[in-house]
Design an enzyme around this catalytic site. Structure first.
Site, PDB file in Angstrom:
ATOM      1  N   HIS A 151     -59.008  95.468  13.068  1.00 33.24           N
ATOM      2  CA  HIS A 151     -58.148  96.473  12.422  1.00 33.24           C
ATOM      3  C   HIS A 151     -58.345  97.834  13.076  1.00 33.24           C
ATOM      4  O   HIS A 151     -59.342  98.083  13.749  1.00 33.24           O
ATOM      5  CB  HIS A 151     -58.463  96.599  10.927  1.00 33.24           C
ATOM      6  CG  HIS A 151     -57.864  95.510  10.084  1.00 33.24           C
ATOM      7  ND1 HIS A 151     -58.484  94.297   9.908  1.00 33.24           N
ATOM      8  CD2 HIS A 151     -56.699  95.458   9.390  1.00 33.24           C
ATOM      9  CE1 HIS A 151     -57.724  93.540   9.124  1.00 33.24           C
ATOM     10  NE2 HIS A 151     -56.633  94.210   8.808  1.00 33.24           N
ATOM     11  N   LYS A 154     -59.660 102.038   9.033  1.00 30.81           N
ATOM     12  CA  LYS A 154     -59.876 101.114   7.897  1.00 30.81           C
ATOM     13  C   LYS A 154     -61.287 101.289   7.349  1.00 30.81           C
ATOM     14  O   LYS A 154     -62.256 101.319   8.099  1.00 30.81           O
ATOM     15  CB  LYS A 154     -59.654  99.663   8.340  1.00 30.81           C
ATOM     16  CG  LYS A 154     -59.766  98.691   7.175  1.00 30.81           C
ATOM     17  CD  LYS A 154     -59.197  97.332   7.514  1.00 30.81           C
ATOM     18  CE  LYS A 154     -59.355  96.334   6.372  1.00 30.81           C
ATOM     19  NZ  LYS A 154     -58.651  96.736   5.151  1.00 30.81           N
TER      20      LYS A 154
HETATM   21  P1  NAD Z   1     -54.090 105.307   3.795  1.00 28.67           P
HETATM   22  O1  NAD Z   1     -55.428 105.965   3.818  1.00 28.67           O
HETATM   23  O2  NAD Z   1     -53.132 105.550   4.919  1.00 28.67           O
HETATM   24  O3  NAD Z   1     -53.345 105.676   2.421  1.00 28.67           O
HETATM   25  C1  NAD Z   1     -53.992 105.744   1.171  1.00 28.67           C
HETATM   26  C2  NAD Z   1     -53.103 106.524   0.224  1.00 28.67           C
HETATM   27  O4  NAD Z   1     -53.694 106.505  -1.099  1.00 28.67           O
HETATM   28  C3  NAD Z   1     -52.961 108.012   0.595  1.00 28.67           C
HETATM   29  O5  NAD Z   1     -51.609 108.400   0.399  1.00 28.67           O
HETATM   30  C4  NAD Z   1     -53.860 108.712  -0.427  1.00 28.67           C
HETATM   31  O6  NAD Z   1     -53.450 110.049  -0.669  1.00 28.67           O
HETATM   32  C5  NAD Z   1     -53.605 107.804  -1.622  1.00 28.67           C
HETATM   33  N1  NAD Z   1     -54.569 108.001  -2.708  1.00 28.67           N
HETATM   34  C6  NAD Z   1     -55.917 108.120  -2.630  1.00 28.67           C
HETATM   35  N2  NAD Z   1     -56.409 108.371  -3.853  1.00 28.67           N
HETATM   36  C7  NAD Z   1     -55.341 108.391  -4.712  1.00 28.67           C
HETATM   37  C8  NAD Z   1     -55.188 108.604  -6.110  1.00 28.67           C
HETATM   38  N3  NAD Z   1     -56.257 108.862  -6.897  1.00 28.67           N
HETATM   39  N4  NAD Z   1     -53.935 108.522  -6.660  1.00 28.67           N
HETATM   40  C9  NAD Z   1     -52.868 108.268  -5.903  1.00 28.67           C
HETATM   41  N5  NAD Z   1     -52.944 108.079  -4.551  1.00 28.67           N
HETATM   42  C10 NAD Z   1     -54.178 108.132  -3.990  1.00 28.67           C
HETATM   43  O7  NAD Z   1     -54.409 103.743   3.666  1.00 28.67           O
HETATM   44  P2  NAD Z   1     -53.435 102.494   3.985  1.00 28.67           P
HETATM   45  O8  NAD Z   1     -53.654 102.034   5.389  1.00 28.67           O
HETATM   46  O9  NAD Z   1     -52.071 102.789   3.494  1.00 28.67           O
HETATM   47  O10 NAD Z   1     -54.138 101.369   3.077  1.00 28.67           O
HETATM   48  C11 NAD Z   1     -54.271 101.537   1.680  1.00 28.67           C
HETATM   49  C12 NAD Z   1     -54.944 100.288   1.108  1.00 28.67           C
HETATM   50  O11 NAD Z   1     -54.063  99.156   1.251  1.00 28.67           O
HETATM   51  C13 NAD Z   1     -56.244  99.865   1.793  1.00 28.67           C
HETATM   52  O12 NAD Z   1     -57.138  99.361   0.821  1.00 28.67           O
HETATM   53  C14 NAD Z   1     -55.810  98.766   2.752  1.00 28.67           C
HETATM   54  O13 NAD Z   1     -56.854  97.869   3.084  1.00 28.67           O
HETATM   55  C15 NAD Z   1     -54.764  98.084   1.900  1.00 28.67           C
HETATM   56  N6  NAD Z   1     -53.777  97.271   2.639  1.00 28.67           N
HETATM   57  C16 NAD Z   1     -53.401  96.116   2.029  1.00 28.67           C
HETATM   58  C17 NAD Z   1     -52.426  95.324   2.608  1.00 28.67           C
HETATM   59  C18 NAD Z   1     -51.962  94.093   1.880  1.00 28.67           C
HETATM   60  O14 NAD Z   1     -51.071  93.362   2.368  1.00 28.67           O
HETATM   61  N7  NAD Z   1     -52.523  93.804   0.689  1.00 28.67           N
HETATM   62  C19 NAD Z   1     -51.837  95.698   3.825  1.00 28.67           C
HETATM   63  C20 NAD Z   1     -52.252  96.880   4.430  1.00 28.67           C
HETATM   64  C21 NAD Z   1     -53.217  97.674   3.809  1.00 28.67           C
END
Ligand code: NAD
Length: 261
Positions: free
Chosen positions: A149, A153
């Site tokens: 990744h 991450k």
């Molecule tokens: P990122 O860091 O780009 O985005 C995280 C977002 O969450 C940001 O906008 C941040 O401001 C927000 N956030 C943090 N605290 C918050 C709160 N208290 N209230 C509201 N928003 C809040 O991360 P990302 O790459 O978008 O990944 C996010 C999560 O999704 C990770 O855990 C990642 O592993 C997971 N993910 C899952 C899948 C899936 O298919 N299940 C796919 C990709 C990523």
């Protein structure tokens, strides 16, 4: 019916992908967007007529379902806030701990909740393939999972790698926590029969790659998946959002959404 969606973390990589993916669909519409206090884009529109806010209560009140790709603390807070209103949820955040899982379980007792560490059709198919391979090959074929990744991450191994490794354990009929190996360093001795290794690689902007390898005597099977766009996860999550509204309370996985369970 068009499900009104509250997107959490609209400034994040996945939040942006969810907003983009919603644009082309008739079964869902972005109705509210909630980010953490201090996040970029608060007060600005994410789609015409919907402004990003830090007010979780207001965001949930405006929606039929919320979609959460954020961080474990935020996932716990959202599930707790959604409890009183019984708001259905689609949760993709990974790296969740016991307290976060307990908050999700409490919500799932009163509302339908889809939880998946990976929303892509391809990965959910891979889960079935590795389970079958492990069942047919047995623990004499050494099973290893490697995941790669992007450098930002936070959690390791990835939630998807853990799902794949658990599917292998299920195919072997073993208990994953007893056979897992997430790190190797120093004089580790010979590989125990039935061990399932998971190795983590981090770098660049890789969206997500997973390979399960089964090592036999003089032959090897590899079953892998490469994501080249976050759009696949976003589309899967929105499909889950449209599906989950109106379902009985409970915790569902992506196989249920896809009709594969
Ligand atoms: P990122 O860091 O780009 O985005 C995280 C977002 O969450 C940001 O906008 C941040 O401001 C927000 N956030 C943090 N605290 C918050 C709160 N208290 N209230 C509201 N928003 C809040 O991360 P990302 O790459 O978008 O990944 C996010 C999560 O999704 C990770 O855990 C990642 O592993 C997971 N993910 C899952 C899948 C899936 O298919 N299940 C796919 C990709 C990523």
């Amino acid at each position: 019916m068009t499900a009104r969606v509250c997107v959490l973390g609209p400034s994040g990589k996945m939040g942006r992908a969810v907003i983009s993916a919603a644009a082309g669909r008739g079964d869902v519409a972005i109705a509210s967007a909630v980010d953490r206090t201090g996040a970029a884009g608060l007060g600005e529109p994410v789609v015409p007529g919907v402004v990003a806010t830090a007010d979780l209560e207001a965001g949930l009140a405006a929606a039929d379902v919320y979609v959460d790709f954020t961080a474990p603390d935020a996932t716990r807070a959202a599930a707790t806030a959604a409890l009183a209103r019984r708001v259905p949820a689609v949760i993709g955040t990974t790296g969740l701990g016991a307290d976060d899982e307990a908050a999700i379980a409490a919500l799932a007792a009163v509302a339908p909740v889809v939880v998946a560490a990976n929303f892509s059709l391809g990965v959910n198919l891979v889960l079935g393939l590795v389970r079958t391979a492990a069942r047919v090959l047995g623990p004499d074929w050494d099973a290893e999972v490697v995941e790669t990744h992007h450098r930002a991450k936070r959690d390791a191994p990835s939630g998807t790698a853990l799902m794949i490794a658990r599917a292998i354990a299920a195919g072997h009929g073993s208990s994953y926590d007893e056979v897992k190996r997430h790190t190797r360093d120093g004089d580790i001795g010979p590989r125990p029969r039935g061990e399932i290794g998971v190795a983590t690689v981090r770098g660049g902007d890789v969206i997500g790659e997973h390979t399960a390898t089964f090592f036999g005597a003089a032959e090897r099977i590899e079953i892998g998946h490469r994501a080249t766009s976050r759009a696949i996860f976003a589309a899967g999550a929105l499909r889950a959002a449209a599906w989950v509204v109106g379902k009985p309370p409970g915790r569902y996985d992506m196989l249920a959404v896809l009709g594969l369970s």
